[in-house]
Design a protein around this motif. Structure first.
Motif, short mmCIF file in Angstrom:
data_model
loop_
_atom_site.label_atom_id
_atom_site.label_comp_id
_atom_site.label_asym_id
_atom_site.label_seq_id
_atom_site.Cartn_x
_atom_site.Cartn_y
_atom_site.Cartn_z
N PRO A 56 0.87 -1.38 0.06
CA PRO A 56 -0.19 -0.01 -0.01
C PRO A 56 0.96 1.22 0.08
N VAL A 57 0.24 2.40 -0.49
CA VAL A 57 0.92 3.74 -0.48
C VAL A 57 0.02 4.47 0.28
N LEU A 58 0.56 5.03 1.45
CA LEU A 58 -0.23 6.03 2.16
C LEU A 58 0.09 7.65 1.63
N PRO A 59 -0.93 8.27 1.95
CA PRO A 59 -0.53 9.99 1.84
C PRO A 59 0.35 10.22 2.92
N LEU A 60 1.26 11.22 2.35
CA LEU A 60 2.44 11.74 3.25
C LEU A 60 1.82 11.85 4.71
N ALA A 61 0.71 12.63 4.87
CA ALA A 61 0.41 13.42 5.89
C ALA A 61 -0.27 12.24 7.06
N GLU A 62 -0.26 11.05 6.29
CA GLU A 62 -0.92 10.02 7.16
C GLU A 62 0.30 8.91 7.95
N ALA A 63 1.46 9.33 7.28
CA ALA A 63 2.60 8.52 8.10
C ALA A 63 2.70 8.97 9.35
N ARG A 64 3.25 7.86 10.11
CA ARG A 64 3.33 8.17 11.79
C ARG A 64 4.87 7.79 12.10
N PRO A 65 5.77 8.76 11.98
CA PRO A 65 7.12 8.41 12.30
C PRO A 65 7.37 8.14 13.48
N GLU A 66 6.54 8.44 14.57
CA GLU A 66 6.48 8.30 15.96
C GLU A 66 6.46 6.74 16.33
N GLU A 67 5.82 5.96 15.43
CA GLU A 67 5.49 4.65 15.73
C GLU A 67 6.72 3.84 14.66
N ALA A 68 7.59 4.48 14.11
CA ALA A 68 8.58 3.67 13.22
C ALA A 68 9.87 3.39 14.18
N GLY A 69 10.48 2.30 13.80
CA GLY A 69 11.96 2.18 14.27
C GLY A 69 13.13 2.64 13.47
N LEU A 70 12.77 3.21 12.13
CA LEU A 70 13.66 3.63 11.29
C LEU A 70 12.80 4.42 10.17
#
Length: 414
Positions: free
Chosen positions: A104-118
């Motif tokens: 899947p491809v999310l819109p940039l605004a929906e990304a959650r860098p706070e939940e990523a490990g990298l």
């Protein structure tokens, strides 16, 4: 394959390197695939598999990001991909790489860098031409606040590849992967501090393109000058390695000259003398050991000392004082024919009339002069050397033209 060549390419030179590579028969899609593989490989070498968020922009930098996402997913990494803009509007090689991505491809605004490990930052490359704003800036600021490791593709989004300036915002990277050659922005602050570890990936751009581009900038390193370094011969004499003269300031401003003198001794000058005003002799003598000391506080005294042609390199400026005496002593150095380094106060005394300084330098054809706050035209202009005691050092040849950076700089934002 990862390299770290000294040559630096501006963004425009990198565009030209890509164009020449493709004109020579290398498909753009092949360059992009190798760029993405290089980034994915660098990540796999440094990080254990963790949930990774890949942020892609609408240009070729984003296309590289799609490759990174695909390859990490194939290796079992949990991958989330977010795109600035619409997938259907991607063009060229970036559109092809997006088609190869099966997730899947999310819109940039929906990304959650706070939940990523990298986080892989493939939003914009070195060709960014205006400050980040709107959704891209908001996302980059969120990435910066998230605190997880960031891998930047080409440069951290928001860093100008030519100058290192931050255009609006930039998230500090743990690792930056660029292509073919680095750019000035990788080494100039604040960009240098935002890039973290910087590695350069060979993506197949032929080295021969550099013969056409002839890049004008290079990182300073031994490979740039070691072939010209005057290594002492077993039977050599100290005067064969030059005698450097450093003009000291008055009694309250001697430290900078002594630091410069120690630097000259450390880099290989056979002898070093501090030329001191009479009232600063005692304070200089109290701090100097391997460095010699002479009284030369005015123009005639300095001219007499430099008339010994073995004194073949001279520096004036650090702590010299912004006054007529500094101007006179500087001109004595220029008239002597010794290789000259003019720094700080030796330049400031001509701030109101720079033509005065340029006219003095113009009287020294073929003799090296370095103006240290400016970009010297030749990396060897401050070299201290001499084949025979009675000769001045000649102007060293310009170093060979060098290499360039790569693919992510293909994303200008006008």
């Amino acid at each position: 394959m990862m390299t770290q060549a000294l040559e630096l390419l501006t963004t425009a030179e990198m565009y030209e390197a890509d164009r020449l590579a493709m004109d020579g028969g290398i498909a753009g899609i092949a360059l992009m695939e190798k760029a993405g593989r290089g980034v994915a490989g660098a990540i796999a070498m440094r990080f254990a598999p963790v949930p990774v968020l890949v942020l892609c922009g609408p240009g070729n930098n984003g296309g590289d990001g799609f490759v990174v996402a695909r390859l990490l997913k194939e290796e079992g990494w949990p991958v989330t991909l977010a795109l600035l803009g619409e997938r259907a509007r991607l063009k060229g090689d970036a559109a092809e790489m997006a088609a190869r991505w099966q997730g899947p491809v999310l819109p940039l605004a929906e990304a959650r860098p706070e939940e990523a490990g990298l986080v892989v930052d493939a939003v914009f490359g070195a060709g960014l031409a205006r400050p980040l704003e709107g959704a891209p800036r908001e996302m980059i600021e969120r990435v910066a606040r998230a605190g997880c490791p960031v891998v930047a593709v080409d440069v951290p989004s928001g860093v100008d590849g030519d100058t290192g300036r931050v255009l609006g915002a930039a998230a500090p990277a743990t690792l930056t992967v660029t292509f073919f050659r680095r750019k000035p922005g990788h080494l100039l602050y604040p960009g240098r501090g935002l890039c973290g570890e910087t590695v350069t990936v060979d993506i197949g751009t032929p080295e021969a393109v550099l013969d056409t581009i002839r890049p004008k900038a290079a990182a300073n390193g031994p490979a740039l000058w070691v072939s010209r370094f005057p290594v002492p011969a077993a039977e050599g004499h100290k005067y064969g390695r030059g005698h450097a003269v450093v003009a000291s300031g008055g009694p309250w401003a001697t430290g900078a000259a002594r630091l410069a003198a120690r630097g000259a001794l450390r880099i290989g000058a056979g002898l070093v003398t501090v030329a001191s005003p009479p009232d600063a002799l005692a304070v200089n003598a109290a701090h100097l050991t391997a460095i010699m000391l002479t009284e030369a506080g005015d123009r005639p005294a300095l001219a007499r000392f430099l008339s010994d042609r073995r004194h073949n390199a001279a520096l004036i400026g650090p702590g010299a004082g912004v006054d007529g005496t500094t101007r006179e002593r500087r001109d004595a150095i220029l008239e002597s024919g010794a290789a000259a380094v003019l720094d700080a106060d030796a330049l400031t005394v001509s701030a109101r009339d720079p033509q005065e300084l340029f006219a003095a330098i113009a009287l020294r054809p073929g003799r090296p002069v370095a103006l240290t706050p400016m970009r010297a035209s030749s990396p060897g202009c401050s070299r201290i050397s001499g084949r025979r005691p009675a000769r001045r050092p000649s102007v060293p040849a310009r170093p060979p033209a060098g290499p360039a950076p790569s693919s992510c700089s293909r994303d200008p934002i006008r």
